[in-house]
Structure formats: structure tokens, C-alpha cells
Scaffold this active site. Structure first.
Site, PDB file in Angstrom:
ATOM      1  N   GLU A   1      28.009 -69.393  41.441  1.00  0.00           N
ATOM      2  CA  GLU A   1      28.819 -69.872  42.568  1.00  0.00           C
ATOM      3  C   GLU A   1      27.961 -70.231  43.771  1.00  0.00           C
ATOM      4  O   GLU A   1      28.307 -71.131  44.543  1.00  0.00           O
ATOM      5  CB  GLU A   1      29.864 -68.831  42.960  1.00  0.00           C
TER       6      GLU A   1
ATOM      7  N   PHE B   1      41.627 -55.460  40.095  1.00  0.00           N
ATOM      8  CA  PHE B   1      40.469 -56.004  39.384  1.00  0.00           C
ATOM      9  C   PHE B   1      40.037 -57.333  40.018  1.00  0.00           C
ATOM     10  O   PHE B   1      40.850 -58.218  40.221  1.00  0.00           O
ATOM     11  CB  PHE B   1      40.817 -56.213  37.910  1.00  0.00           C
ATOM     12  N   GLN B   2      38.778 -57.432  40.318  1.00  0.00           N
ATOM     13  CA  GLN B   2      38.179 -58.629  40.929  1.00  0.00           C
ATOM     14  C   GLN B   2      38.831 -58.978  42.268  1.00  0.00           C
ATOM     15  O   GLN B   2      39.010 -60.151  42.591  1.00  0.00           O
ATOM     16  CB  GLN B   2      38.200 -59.829  39.981  1.00  0.00           C
TER      17      GLN B   2
ATOM     18  N   LYS C   1      46.869 -65.752  42.897  1.00  0.00           N
ATOM     19  CA  LYS C   1      47.206 -66.391  41.627  1.00  0.00           C
ATOM     20  C   LYS C   1      48.689 -66.710  41.527  1.00  0.00           C
ATOM     21  O   LYS C   1      49.075 -67.725  40.945  1.00  0.00           O
ATOM     22  CB  LYS C   1      46.770 -65.496  40.466  1.00  0.00           C
TER      23      LYS C   1
ATOM     24  N   MET D   1       5.333 -68.315  52.882  1.00  0.00           N
ATOM     25  CA  MET D   1       5.498 -68.200  54.322  1.00  0.00           C
ATOM     26  C   MET D   1       5.333 -66.742  54.756  1.00  0.00           C
ATOM     27  O   MET D   1       4.758 -66.447  55.809  1.00  0.00           O
ATOM     28  CB  MET D   1       6.863 -68.743  54.746  1.00  0.00           C
TER      29      MET D   1
END
Lengths: 603, 235
Positions: free
Chosen positions: A86, A148-149, A198, A513
Site C-alpha cells: 500500500e 478484525f483489521q 463495508k 547521507m
């Protein structure tokens, strides 16, 4: 379609859940311009709103809570590019917006999908890039229960978005998405987010979203107050040492033409910020390149000695200003910005001009009656250019200098080539040793400094160029070994989509760097910056299905550059460069711009 | 292979050749950082050019900021998050409904310099649910509420002090007495000082809320409104 998944509750319940939404207009006639076609679910409404708003491409990753939206995309004209992660989706959408000048669209599911977007959203926020993120969310009735999630995505992204929305119901979600899309580009661009439970996307609705409009008050007057413009014009006329400072806002406002006209009309030397690279051609006599920590010595000297700084579309980041007390200390500051909150935030504006960069530059061009008498000043700038050139030493054989690689690509490609980068030394060399002449050709992570930005940005930039019908433009990604390793999985996307990009890894087996700073400020103690454990990137590229090349010597550079650019598809060239090479000049963090170190022993 | 490259990298300066050596001075031929001409001027921490005669440094002051906001979920979190993220020094924050359905007023007291107060207003104005925001004039009516719970050893004395400050006893028991007081910050502070000798058990304070005097709108551009009527937007 809407009945295929189990509904946790009846359809009738959701109508009362729209309290989070602002009032919406009545559905418009289907033949209205910008109006969406008929819909039957919240998800279809989302997609219809995106299509009506003009979205052409989405970058994302599938998942449980976002599945209804993906299902609705199945029959859509919007091209979806599945990313490997993502974070890649967010960076690709960001780069897409930089190149195309249209909001980028990224999608992810709830919980980990949404949190993986966060870095890319924060990056877009810092660089004011228009982007809409759509995230799935657990069904409304589970929200707050640690389902969940589940993540409080709206809460997590609140400080890094222009605005974010929690979609309240199927009837209103389309309008919300359309509004969020338009808001992302209204006024000062930035990322917006809509969290989509959802049930909201699964529920039935026959309510077609209306034309997308930004909320009232978010698209300000593009013209600056004329009286203020006149006052600023008088200051410009009487200046002896004027300098233009063009920032990323000039590019976002598509104001490069106006910027060029203004500076050339009155013979005013031009510096840019790093995000402003490309707003003014770097091969123009008036151009002093970009200022800041690793900007050119002459740009930093001009900024330090100017008595009239005409700053357009910049937020005076500390990487540009160095220490505020020594930034343009004798200058009256004319600050043009679309966002009033940027005025006098970091550097006090003596002449604030709030408006669109292009329009205000036109106003200024018209208001300045005679050019400032700046010939002696231009000569002085020219002397600085001769005294402090960007340069590097090339030994006869190995090790290969990274700057040489950048120059080799620049010579082999056209002016419209798009350059993307990760973050680190390679990024600085890519900005110093490439001569940029056009806007929207420099795609980099500025404000957030996100390592790993380069490869997904190259994917987004390539897709943008192809979408715009500019498939013949080259896309070159300069990446560091550490930066490349962070998001190289997006190479798989480039292979699958047959994207013609060239990735030049400037591999110095350091997180360079950091190593440079450790050498300068930490007595050379290379704690965790030694990357001698890097894999062989050319072979990894082959494993992904891309072209993989390795270069160690000067005489291999030109053939490898040619082969990689000619290859139709993703190519990775692993350039093993001098691990000890440093980025110079350098203004130490918080130091005075005019006291840049031109050599390492000056740090 | 990689180890070799690392060793080779220690190239002495002398072994290097500079491309285009005629026109490009080597760094050691250029004036160093301290050899260059530097301007005399300075700026202060707020980015304002310092006049060598009168150095302009701003003192912090107390300001009451009033914002008319859309009463959508999360609006308070947005405002308070913005203030905390930008390190503004917030003293109090009160929120309540207005005459218009769906609108709330947020009254915030901050202790900041003038440029800081200016930034708070500008940053708040950027938030989408914020309809109007501005600093309330110094002569505005400000008032806060405090509930004071003191020990009930001497009820008559508590009552007497309460009267002095126009307080009201809202709960009295054998152990404690609770008094309600309203007023501006100074009078509340004084009252708390006066009640202190009875032994204060608990305090709950709201922080000030404010309205501009007369017909001056409290938030810029705000018009009187009732339910269903728009007040103001993007004036």
C-alpha cells in the site's frame, strides 16, 4: 451484486447513520455534465462519483473491507494498478498527481492496508500533492470494538490530510467521495481520505451522486489584492538586488510560463526551492538553480545578499532557509501563496500576496512599470556562478562517481524526461547534476524525505505519462541502495504492467547521507550506515523479470545507459559508485546559507 | 568485490583530475565560508528583520479565540489536534452549541506571541468544519464556571464567603459543601483563594467562554441566526 455477501444487519438501518455527512443536494439529472450514471450500491456510487470527477487511474491493494469497491471497479473505465504494497500505492498516486496535474487516487483495505498508506499520505501532505485515499473500514456496527483489521483510520490520518471523512451511509457516500476528490485539488492541494465502512459500500442505494464540488470556502480567490500588488511592485522597482524564489507552488499552479515571463521581463535572477525545480529552466542565464542545504553556492549567496526576495509558492522549509536569523537577512520579502496560513509562518512577509501563483505573477508583471536597476547585481550573481560551480573530481578509473552517472543519463535523454528519486545522497546528485528545464519532470519526496519513494513514484509517473498520451517520454528513477531496498517490490508491478522505466541505483553500499553526516558530525562512527550486505540488484531485477545490468567502470556507463533506456520495460542498472563521495556544497543544519561548505574540510 | 571498492575509495586528492579544469576552480581555490562577504542584517526567531535600533521581539499575551464550527463528529479532535501538533500553548478550550442547529462555538484561550496567535487563527481557518474564526476583542464578556467542593467544618463561614462572590451552594452535606461560581478568570482565582482556608477537596473549572460586546459579531462575519437559517460561511 449487493446481496452476495452476508449483511450483518438489515438495509433499513443505515439511513439514520448519515449524521457524519453534510447535507447533500438532490440527485441531479443523469445527463448533467459531471453527473454519474445509475447506481445500485454504495460501492457503485463511489466508483460513479470517481468517474464523474474525472479519475482515470487508481493504485491500490485488495482486501476484505474494500472488496465491495473493488468489485464495483470491475466494470469501470478507471484503470486500476495493483501495487505490491500500500505504501507503493500512495507514492504512485502522489507521483501521478505531480506528473499529470490531476489528483492521484489510491486505495487500501482497513487496518494494515490503511496504516500502510500513512507514509505516502504524509508525504503528499508535506509536498501539497493532490491525492484521494480510499480506505475500507469494518462494518459500522463493529467500529470501535477492535474488530478484525480495524484501525481508527480517520483518527490516524487526521493530522496528515487536508480533510478526512468517515462515510456515513450508502446514499451519501458518492457525494462524499466526489467532494473529497475535488477538495484535494482546491486551493492549496493536498491529500484527502474517505474511510468506507463495508456496510456503507455494500448497502443498496439508487441515489446517483451529484457533480463533485469542493466544499464552500476551500477554493479561494485566485487574485491577490490589487493594492497590495501595487505596493509590492514599487518594492520590486526600487530593489537593487532582487531575487525570485520559485517554489513547488509555481508548478502546482501551472504557473511556470508566468514565472518565466515575470523574471525575464525584469531581468531578475531566479532561484528555486527543491520542489520548485523545473519551474524555471536551469540552463537560462538568469537561473541560479536551487537554494537550500545542498543547493548551489551561488543560489545560497544570492538568497543571502538579496534586498528583495520575491518568493512564490514556497513555505520556507528549514532545509531551504537554514537558520531563520541568517535567511535573506536584508531582504524585504514579497510572499505569494494561495494559503494564507503560510504567510509569515516561518519568514515574515513584508508584502503578502494571497492568491494563485500564475494569476498573481501576471498581476505583478503588469504592475511593475520599470525593471529594477540590477545590472551590477546580475554581474555579481554571475561571478558567484563562476566561483562556486557544481563540480566533482573524476579519477581516471574506479571508483565511479555517482554524479557522472546522472550526467550520462541527462545527456542521453530529452528535456521532457521524468526523473524520480528516493531520498538520500543520490537524490541530491539527481537534482544537482541534471539540468531541468520543464515543470512536472522532477518527482521527489521533499518535505517528508521518504526513503523508498523512487520506484513506486516511477510507476505512478510512467502510468501518468501513458495516460496523458505521452508514452514516448522517458522515466528515469535514481535510487540509492538503501532506498531501493525499501520499496523494490514495486518492480514486480512494473514488470507485470510492462512499464517502460529505468532505475539507476547509485549503489555506494552505505546509507550514504547518514554516513556523510556521521563523518562530518559524529567522528566517522558509522553506526548502522554500512550497507555492505546489499544483494546484487542486477540479479534481483532479473528475478523480477526486468532487465538487470551492473556497472563498475566509467567506460561501461554509456553503453549501459543506452541499453537500459532502449529496453522496452523496466530496467535496473546497479551502478557501483564511490562509497566515500559526499554531497557538496552543504549548509549544515540550521546554519547560514551564505556559509555553505564547498569542500569537506569546511564542514 | 564490494570490499575492494571500499578500499579503492580512499583516493588522495592529488590523484584526481578535474574535468574542465581551466574554468572550474577547485574548492580550495574558492573563498571559504568565513572568507566570504556576509550581510550585516539578521532576523529574529519569527523571521522578522531585526531593526538594529529597535529589536522587534514579541511578548506572549493571553488571547481569547472564538470559532464557529460545524458540529460534525471529530471537530473538537481536529481543533485540539491542530493546536497540540503545532506546539501552541493552549490554556483552555470550551465548546457548546449555538442558536443554529449543527453549529457549535469553540472558545479557546491561548498564551502566545502575536505571530503565534495569528498562526492559530490561520491554521484553524484551514480546517474544513471551521466556518469562521477570530480573536475576541479585549473588552468582550468572558466568563467561566467553577464547582468547588470544600470541607464542611464551618458551614456559616463557607456560606458567607460564597455570598461575597455571588456563589450558590449546590450541595451541602455533613462532610462537604459544593459551591458553584461564575465570573471572569481573576474573580474565580480570587474566590478559590478565599475558599482555600476551608480546605478545598475538589475543583472542576470550565475555562472561559466569551461573547463580543454589543452588536459586534464574536466570530468574524457571524450573523445572528436561528435554527434552519444560515449564519455565515466563507465571508
Amino acid at each position: 451484486m449487493s446481496d452476495t455477501a452476508a449483511q450483518p444487519r438489515s438495509d433499513g438501518d443505515e439511513a439514520d447513520d448519515s449524521s457524519a455527512e453534510t447535507a447533500t443536494e438532490e440527485p441531479t439529472e443523469p445527463d448533467d455534465e459531471g453527473a454519474a450514471g445509475p447506481v445500485s450500491t454504495g460501492a457503485e456510487s463511489v466508483v460513479a462519483a470517481l468517474e464523474a470527477a474525472g479519475a482515470k487511474t487508481a493504485f491500490g491493494v485488495q482486501g476484505g473491507a474494500i472488496m465491495p469497491v473493488y468489485d464495483a471497479l470491475y466494470d469501470s473505465s478507471i484503470r486500476h494498478v495493483t501495487m505490491a504494497h500500500e505504501q507503493g500505492a500512495a507514492h504512485a498516486a502522489d507521483a501521478y498527481s505531480v506528473v499529470a496535474g490531476e489528483p492521484g487516487l489510491c486505495m487500501a483495505t482497513s487496518g494494515p492496508g490503511a496504516t500502510n498508506l500513512v507514509t505516502g499520505i504524509a508525504d503528499a501532505d508535506m509536498d501539497s500533492d493532490a491525492m484521494l485515499a480510499l480506505t475500507g473500514q469494518v462494518p459500522t456496527e463493529f467500529v470501535g470494538n477492535d474488530a478484525f483489521q480495524e484501525t481508527d483510520t480517520v483518527g490516524v490520518t487526521r493530522p496528515i490530510t487536508k480533510h478526512n471523512y468517515f462515510a456515513g451511509g450508502a446514499d451519501t457516500v458518492g457525494d462524499t467521495v466526489g467532494e473529497a476528490f475535488e477538495l484535494s485539488r482546491a486551493g492549496r492541494p493536498g491529500p484527502t481520505l474517505v474511510d468506507l465502512p463495508k456496510d456503507v459500500t455494500q448497502d443498496d442505494t439508487d441515489r446517483t451522486p451529484g457533480p463533485a464540488t469542493a466544499p464552500a470556502g476551500t477554493d479561494p480567490d485566485p487574485n491577490a489584492d490589487q493594492e497590495a500588488v501595487e505596493e509590492a511592485a514599487r518594492a520590486i522597482e526600487s530593489a537593487e538586488r532582487p531575487v525570485c524564489l520559485f517554489g513547488g507552488g509555481v508548478i502546482k499552479a501551472d504557473a511556470s510560463d508566468e514565472a518565466r515571463t515575470f523574471a525575464r521581463s525584469y531581468g531578475i535572477p531566479v532561484t528555486t526551492t527543491m520542489p520548485g525545480i523545473g519551474s524555471f529552466p536551469e540552463d537560462d542565464d538568469l537561473c541560479l538553480s536551487w537554494a537550500g542545504m545542498h543547493g548551489t553556492g551561488y543560489a545560497n549567496l544570492a538568497i543571502t545578499h538579496t534586498d528583495c526576495l520575491i518568493a512564490v509558492g514556497t513555505r520556507f522549509d528549514d532545509r531551504l532557509t537554514g537558520g531563520i536569523d541568517t535567511f535573506a537577512p536584508e531582504a524585504e520579502v514579497i510572499h505569494v501563496d494561495i494559503d494564507p496560513a503560510e504567510i509569515s509562518k516561518n519568514v515574515h512577509a513584508d508584502y503578502p500576496l494571497i492568491g494563485d501563483a500564475g494569476r498573481v505573477l501576471d498581476q505583478l508583471t503588469a504592475a511593475v512599470r520599470e525593471a529594477p536597476d540590477a545590472e551590477a547585481w546580475r554581474d555579481r550573481c554571475e561571478e558567484w556562478k563562476e566561483t562556486y560551480p557544481l563540480t566533482y573530481a573524476t579519477p581516471d578509473d574506479e571508483p565511479l562517481k555517482p554524479q557522472f552517472v546522472v550526467e550520462a543519463f541527462d545527456e542521453a535523454t530529452d528535456d521532457d524526461t521524468i526523473v524520480t528519486t528516493g531520498v538520500g545522497q543520490h537524490q541530491m546528485w539527481a537534482s544537482q547534476f541534471w539540468t531541468y528545464s520543464e515543470p512536472r519532470t522532477w518527482v521527489s519526496s521533499h518535505g517528508l524525505g521518504t526513503m523508498g519513494y523512487g520506484v513506486p513514484a516511477a510507476v505512478g509517473a510512467r502510468v501518468a505519462a501513458d495516460t496523458m498520451g505521452e508514452a514516448d517520454r522517458d522515466v528515469v528513477c535514481f535510487d540509492g541502495d538503501g532506498s531501493f531496498l525499501m520499496t523494490m517490490q514495486e518492480l514486480s508491478v512494473a514488470v507485470r504492467e510492462e512499464l517502460d522505466i529505468t532505475i539507476a541505483v547509485l549503489n555506494n553500499e552505505y546509507i550514504g547521507m547518514v554516513r556523510q553526516w556521521q563523518d562530518a558530525f559524529y567522528e566517522g562512527r558509522h553506526m548502522a550506515s554500512d550497507y555492505t550486505w546489499m544483494p546484487e540488484f542486477d540479479k534481483l531485477a532479473e528475478a523480477f523479470g526486468a532487465l538487470g545490468l551492473r556497472v563498475d567502470d566509467y567506460d561501461e556507463v554509456a553503453p549501459a545507459v543506452e541499453e537500459a533506456l532502449d529496453y522496452e520495460g523496466p530496467a535496473v542498472v546497479d551502478f557501483h559508485v564511490d562509497p566515500e563521495e559526499n554531497v557538496l556544497p552543504m549548509v549544515p543544519s540550521g546554519g547560514a546559507n551564505g556559509k555553505f561548505a564547498a569542500a569537506e574540510d569546511q564542514l | 568485490m564490494s570490499g575492494d571498492a571500499s578500499d579503492d575509495a580512499a583516493v588522495a586528492d592529488g590523484s584526481r583530475t578535474t574535468p574542465d579544469a581551466d574554468s572550474r576552480p577547485l574548492p580550495d581555490e574558492q573563498p571559504g565560508p568565513d572568507d566570504r562577504d556576509h550581510p550585516e542584517g539578521r532576523r529574529n526567531l519569527e523571521g522578522i528583520r531585526i531593526d538594529p535600533v529597535v529589536e522587534a521581539e514579541h511578548e506572549s499575551r493571553r488571547a481569547v479565540i472564538s470559532a464557529l464550527v460545524e458540529d460534525e463528529p471529530g471537530v473538537l479532535a481536529r481543533v485540539s489536534g491542530l493546536v497540540s501538533r503545532r506546539q501552541f500553548n493552549i490554556e483552555s478550550l470550551t465548546v457548546g452549541p449555538t442558536t443554529v442547529d449543527g453549529h457549535s462555538r469553540i472558545t479557546m484561550v491561548v498564551e502566545e506571541t502575536d505571530p503565534g496567535i495569528d498562526q492559530i487563527e490561520k491554521q484553524m481557518a484551514k480546517l474544513k468544519p471551521v466556518i469562521s474564526v477570530g480573536e475576541v476583542a479585549g473588552d468582550a464578556v468572558t466568563s467561566e464556571l467553577v464547582l468547588l467542593k470544600v470541607e464542611a467544618d464551618d458551614p456559616a463561614a463557607v456560606h458567607a464567603v460564597s455570598e461575597m462572590y455571588d456563589g450558590r451552594t449546590v450541595d451541602a452535606g455533613p462532610e462537604t459543601i459544593t459551591v458553584e461560581l461564575t465570573g471572569d478568570k481573576a474573580s474565580i482565582d480570587n474566590a478559590i483563594g478565599a475558599f482555600d482556608r476551608f480546605g478545598i477537596v475538589e475543583i472542576a473549572r470550565t475555562g472561559p467562554t466569551a461573547l463580543a460586546r454589543g452588536d459586534t459579531p464574536t466570530a468574524p462575519g457571524e450573523k445572528p441566526g436561528t435554527a434552519g437559517e444560515p449564519t455565515t460561511h466563507d465571508d
